[in-house]
Scaffold this motif. Structure first.
Motif, PDB file in Angstrom:
ATOM      1  N   ARG A 115      24.051 -43.078 -29.277  1.00 30.80           N
ATOM      2  CA  ARG A 115      23.597 -41.981 -30.151  1.00 30.80           C
ATOM      3  C   ARG A 115      24.735 -41.028 -30.444  1.00 30.80           C
ATOM      4  N   GLU A 116      25.528 -40.711 -29.420  1.00 30.07           N
ATOM      5  CA  GLU A 116      26.656 -39.799 -29.595  1.00 30.07           C
ATOM      6  C   GLU A 116      27.700 -40.400 -30.531  1.00 30.07           C
ATOM      7  N   LEU A 118      27.286 -42.706 -32.866  1.00 30.11           N
ATOM      8  CA  LEU A 118      26.760 -42.735 -34.228  1.00 30.11           C
ATOM      9  C   LEU A 118      26.838 -41.353 -34.869  1.00 30.11           C
ATOM     10  N   ARG A 119      26.423 -40.354 -34.118  1.00 27.08           N
ATOM     11  CA  ARG A 119      26.411 -38.984 -34.638  1.00 27.08           C
ATOM     12  C   ARG A 119      27.827 -38.495 -34.927  1.00 27.08           C
ATOM     13  N   ALA A 120      28.792 -38.887 -34.087  1.00 27.55           N
ATOM     14  CA  ALA A 120      30.165 -38.390 -34.215  1.00 27.55           C
ATOM     15  C   ALA A 120      30.811 -38.796 -35.524  1.00 27.55           C
ATOM     16  N   GLY A 122      28.894 -39.439 -38.277  1.00 31.18           N
ATOM     17  CA  GLY A 122      27.932 -39.154 -39.324  1.00 31.18           C
ATOM     18  C   GLY A 122      27.019 -40.302 -39.676  1.00 31.18           C
ATOM     19  N   LEU A 123      26.767 -41.204 -38.714  1.00 28.85           N
ATOM     20  CA  LEU A 123      25.882 -42.336 -38.974  1.00 28.85           C
ATOM     21  C   LEU A 123      24.484 -42.055 -38.465  1.00 28.85           C
ATOM     22  N   GLU A 124      23.526 -42.730 -39.068  1.00 26.96           N
ATOM     23  CA  GLU A 124      22.153 -42.643 -38.606  1.00 26.96           C
ATOM     24  C   GLU A 124      21.563 -44.035 -38.547  1.00 26.96           C
ATOM     25  N   GLU A 133      19.245 -47.425 -29.748  1.00 24.09           N
ATOM     26  CA  GLU A 133      20.564 -47.439 -30.394  1.00 24.09           C
ATOM     27  C   GLU A 133      21.554 -48.386 -29.718  1.00 24.09           C
ATOM     28  N   TYR A 142      27.311 -50.938 -36.377  1.00 22.65           N
ATOM     29  CA  TYR A 142      28.197 -49.779 -36.229  1.00 22.65           C
ATOM     30  C   TYR A 142      29.659 -50.229 -36.330  1.00 22.65           C
ATOM     31  N   GLY A 168      26.246 -43.982 -43.406  1.00 21.78           N
ATOM     32  CA  GLY A 168      26.762 -42.629 -43.255  1.00 21.78           C
ATOM     33  C   GLY A 168      28.193 -42.531 -43.728  1.00 21.78           C
TER      34      GLY A 168
END
Length: 225
Positions: A115-116, A118-120, A122-124, A133, A142, A168
């Protein structure tokens, strides 16, 4: 960055393999049942990758007499038994299960870490099938996006890529790709494949996972980063 490195081809390969692990073949393309598809699939000049592709081509040859519909259904039944159940997956497809012994819940530290990551950038996750995830399919998607972004420009650039369930924008460097391969999918795909082989030793997904592992190992050994 080495512009001659096949970032775009790797992105496409990881994208196909990731998507193959996220939905049964009855809901996706059936190109995996065509021997010619595997014969044309990039082997990156690596003998181990080519051996895995040849095994998939042989699987497709063996399945051909069933007809496309029945062959796709056979792969879908294998998918369900391995990754869904009932009563539970024979081979759980989440990294959490392979990080320590005796794990029975598919949500753990690896899930939070993905999750981290992906978020880093800008992915969802477009999670229509409610996957964690750290599902290998999501990790490969990813990675597909990371490779596409490196291909889009230099390490400071912002690329854009879209796969079936991951999308993203964000900057990505080639070193980030190498580190992710080592720390995540390559770290556990072999154990996952072994679990799959216990139930379907000559099945479609055992060969798919062998191919994924060998491409990952080839990219790591290439030391691009």
């Amino acid at each position: 960055m080495e512009t001659s490195f096949p970032w775009s081809t790797l992105s496409e390969a990881y994208g196909f393999l990731g998507n193959s692990l996220l939905k049964p073949m009855t809901q996706t393309a059936r190109v995996g049942l065509d021997p010619a598809f595997w014969e044309a699939f990039p082997d990156f000049g690596d003998e181990g990758v080519r051996d895995a592709l040849d095994a998939l081509a042989r699987y497709a040859d063996r399945a051909a007499p069933l007809g496309e519909e029945a062959a796709a259904e056979q792969v879908a039944v294998e998918y369900t038994r391995l990754f869904v159940g009932p009563p539970s997956p024979a081979a759980p497809p989440w990294e959490t299960f392979y990080r320590s012994e005796g794990v029975t819940v598919g949500f753990g530290e690896a899930t939070f870490r993905m999750r981290e990551l992906l978020r880093a950038v800008g992915l969802e996750v477009r999670n229509g099938n409610n996957q964690y995830e750290d599902h290998l399919g999501i990790e490969l998607l990813y990675l597909s996006v990371l490779c596409a972004r490196v291909f889009a420009g230099d390490d400071e650039s912002v690329g854009r890529a879209r796969c079936a369930q991951v999308a993203g924008d964000g900057p990505v460097g080639s070193e980030q790709v190498r580190e992710f391969i080592e720390e995540h999918p390559l770290n556990w795909v072999g154990a996952f494949r072994d679990r799959v082989a216990e139930t379907f030793p000559e099945g479609y997904f055992c060969h798919v996972l062998t191919l994924a592992e060998r491409i990952l190992a080839w990219q790591r050994a290439s030391a691009i980063g």
